[in-house]
Motif scaffolding. Structure first.
Motif: not given
Length: 580
Positions: A225-245
């Motif tokens: 598909p064509q996905v508008s905004g894919f690359l900027s979204a893929a490289g954007s900042r987010f918070t990883a939850p991290g393992l609880r184990t």
């Protein structure tokens, strides 16, 4: 759901196993599958969140397949190495419960030292979904965090082990992403200019999926598909939850070599951190470089340098010092960073001694009575496959002797000794069949190397070794070793990657059946991402779902092979309990 007695289950499971159609993980008939799933449910403590409950399946008639939830995969009882008593469930005691991640391949897609233009020769050189590897790994962590424990014993997980290729090109920035995914925190999966994408997926080349463009590249001809905004979204900042184990790391070839194939002698560091990225080359040069990567690493390094100088379309990118490759010592040291401790343990298997020596193998307690041993099967001479040096092989035998009250010498004679008789699980990146790389290690040129057969032979001399857990092949495959002598048998458990479809991790539970046998339950899990995708949704959840679907549709991938057979999926592996 009909009720099944445990005796009926053993009989029914044998019949179901005989009816398996070993293609695509399917059973010979829907009725057979229903019976096997019902029987599995009567034995499991819970199935929710695992492939015992449901699994992604393709749908649609076009070239590009959408995914949806399909029926789960039932338990397959494997009696290759020991018989299964019908009353074993009533006496079972959990000994260990843990999770294996493998081959996450967190990719810096904008790195100048990549070979995307070789995808038609080497399927791992470029993947259309690789900009989403960090988010995909974070979604896998979410899945594990949602599970209360093993589906058959109910025991909570004592650890997660990542069995190598945690990074894709052993860059420091990829290692930082990996450590943050595992321990939690904010991640920006982007290198170079933080405000724009500088990789091949906006190049306008037909060789690559250009997701934000209407340009009809090769991938769009396959229905991508064509996905508008894919690359900027893929490289954007987010918070990883991290393992609880608590979690541990085993090293893989992509964690110590250029693209997992070329020896890193420090010669290309300036290219890694520089501002020139090759986006393509002609067919003749591509074929030559692909052949050199398989057969002559030194020649490949020289050819890559020539191509970057004058071999094809070179893009100017933003230089980034964080792309610098890390050494084995730096790999261990990074794990000791207090910011990455997360749920522990400090160093995640690596100590200050490892950081000083670069020796990336260690032993650790998994639970009461179960010892884990993490090996370094990489060979820094290059090539993807591995081996063991003599020093590490001798160290391994010394650890096995310390924790065994009896073993067999090389002539098959029984030897008594040792101070304990702990069960042993061995972890490595490479499998027994992918440890044939006996080239001298350039950093230890006079040390002999040993292949997978040598390691199997050593492990079979120690009856308390119950499993060897590994990755590398990106394929689900479970192998029984030692049919002839039950006392000297163990299971090799190989799990598919989390970059190529089917993107699996694996729960492994070890239980004492109270009848002279052990059961090793192996249950595959997918990430927490939903199955359905929306090409207009570039949220974290939407991208995680798209990551799985794109990986299935990669035209160079072989999902049917990597999936393995039902006997490599959710299994109960019987084994004679070592006598003390």
């Amino acid at each position: 759901m009909p009720a099944y007695s445990r005796r009926q289950f053993i009989t029914g499971a044998s019949a179901a196993a005989a009816a398996l159609a070993f293609g695509g993980g399917r059973f010979a008939s829907a009725a057979t599958l229903d019976r096997a799933l019902a029987a599995t449910a009567t034995r499991a403590v819970r199935t929710a969140g695992t492939t015992l409950e449901q699994v992604a399946i393709p749908t649609g008639s076009g070239a590009y397949k959408r995914l949806q939830a399909g029926p789960g995969w039932p338990l397959v009882v494997r009696t290759d190495l020991a018989a299964a008593a019908s009353t074993r469930d009533d006496r079972r005691t959990a000994l260990a419960s843990f999770v294996q991640f493998t081959d996450l391949h967190l990719v810096d897609t904008e790195s100048p030292v990549r070979f995307e233009y070789l995808a038609r020769y080497l399927d791992s050189a470029y993947r259309p979904h690789e900009a989403l590897t960090v988010r995909g790994a974070a979604s896998l962590v979410e899945r594990v965090n949602s599970l209360p424990g093993g589906p058959f014993t109910g025991a909570p997980f004592s650890l997660v082990m990542a069995t190598g290729d945690n990074t894709d090109n052993h860059e420091r920035i990829e290692l930082d992403w990996y450590l943050t995914v595992m321990s939690g925190g904010q991640i920006t999966p982007n290198s170079g200019d933080p405000n724009r994408y500088e990789g091949v997926q906006d190049s306008g080349s037909e060789l690559y999926w250009n997701p934000e463009s209407s340009f009809q590249d090769t991938y769009k001809s396959h229905g991508f598909p064509q996905v508008s905004g894919f690359l900027s979204a893929a490289g954007s900042r987010f918070t990883a939850p991290g393992l609880r184990t608590p979690w541990y790391t085993t090293v893989g070839n992509h964690d110590d070599s250029i693209e997992g194939s070329l020896p890193d002698l420090g010669l290309l560091n300036s290219l890694y951190t520089g501002d020139r990225k090759l986006e393509g080359c002609d067919d003749a040069d591509a074929a030559k470089l692909a052949d050199a990567l398989r057969n002559d690493p030194a020649k490949a390094v020289a050819q890559l340098a020539r191509l970057l100088a004058d071999g094809g379309p070179v893009r100017e990118v933003t230089a980034d010092a964080r792309r610098i490759p890390f050494t084995p010592k730096e790999f261990a040291q990074a794990h000791l960073n207090p910011a990455c401790t997360g749920p522990g343990p400090v160093g995640h298997g690596f100590t200050s001694d490892a950081a000083a020596s670069g020796k990336l193998y260690y032993a650790f307690p998994m639970s009461d009575g179960v010892l884990g041993i993490s090996l370094d099967t990489t060979n820094r001479a290059g090539f993807a496959d591995g081996s063991l040096g003599t020093a590490q092989l001798n160290w391994l035998e010394a650890v096995l002797r310390q924790h065994s009250d009896h073993w067999y010498d090389t002539d098959g004679n029984l030897v008594r000794g040792g101070s304990s008789n702990q069960l042993v699980v061995v972890f490595s990146h490479h499998t027994s069949g992918s440890m044939g790389n006996l080239l001298p290690d350039p950093y230890n040129p006079f040390e002999a190397r040993h292949d997978g057969n040598a390691l199997v032979a050593l492990l079979q001399r120690y009856p308390n070794v119950v499993a060897w857990v590994n990755g590398h092949t990106h394929q689900n495959q479970i192998t029984a070793h030692g049919h002839a002598v039950p006392e000297r048998a163990f299971w090799e458990i190989n799990t598919a990657s989390h970059i190529d479809y089917p993107q699996h991790a694996r729960i492994i539970e070890i239980a004492d059946n109270g009848d002279g046998t052990l059961s090793l339950f192996t249950t595959l899990v997918e990430s927490a991402a939903r199955y359905d995708t929306d090409f207009g949704d570039t949220s974290n959840a939407g991208l995680a779902a798209l990551y799985r679907e794109l990986s299935y549709n990669d035209p160079y991938a072989t999902p049917a092979v990597k999936l393995g057979t039902p006997a490599d999926h959710n299994t109960e592996l019987l084994l004679a309990k070592p006598r003390g």
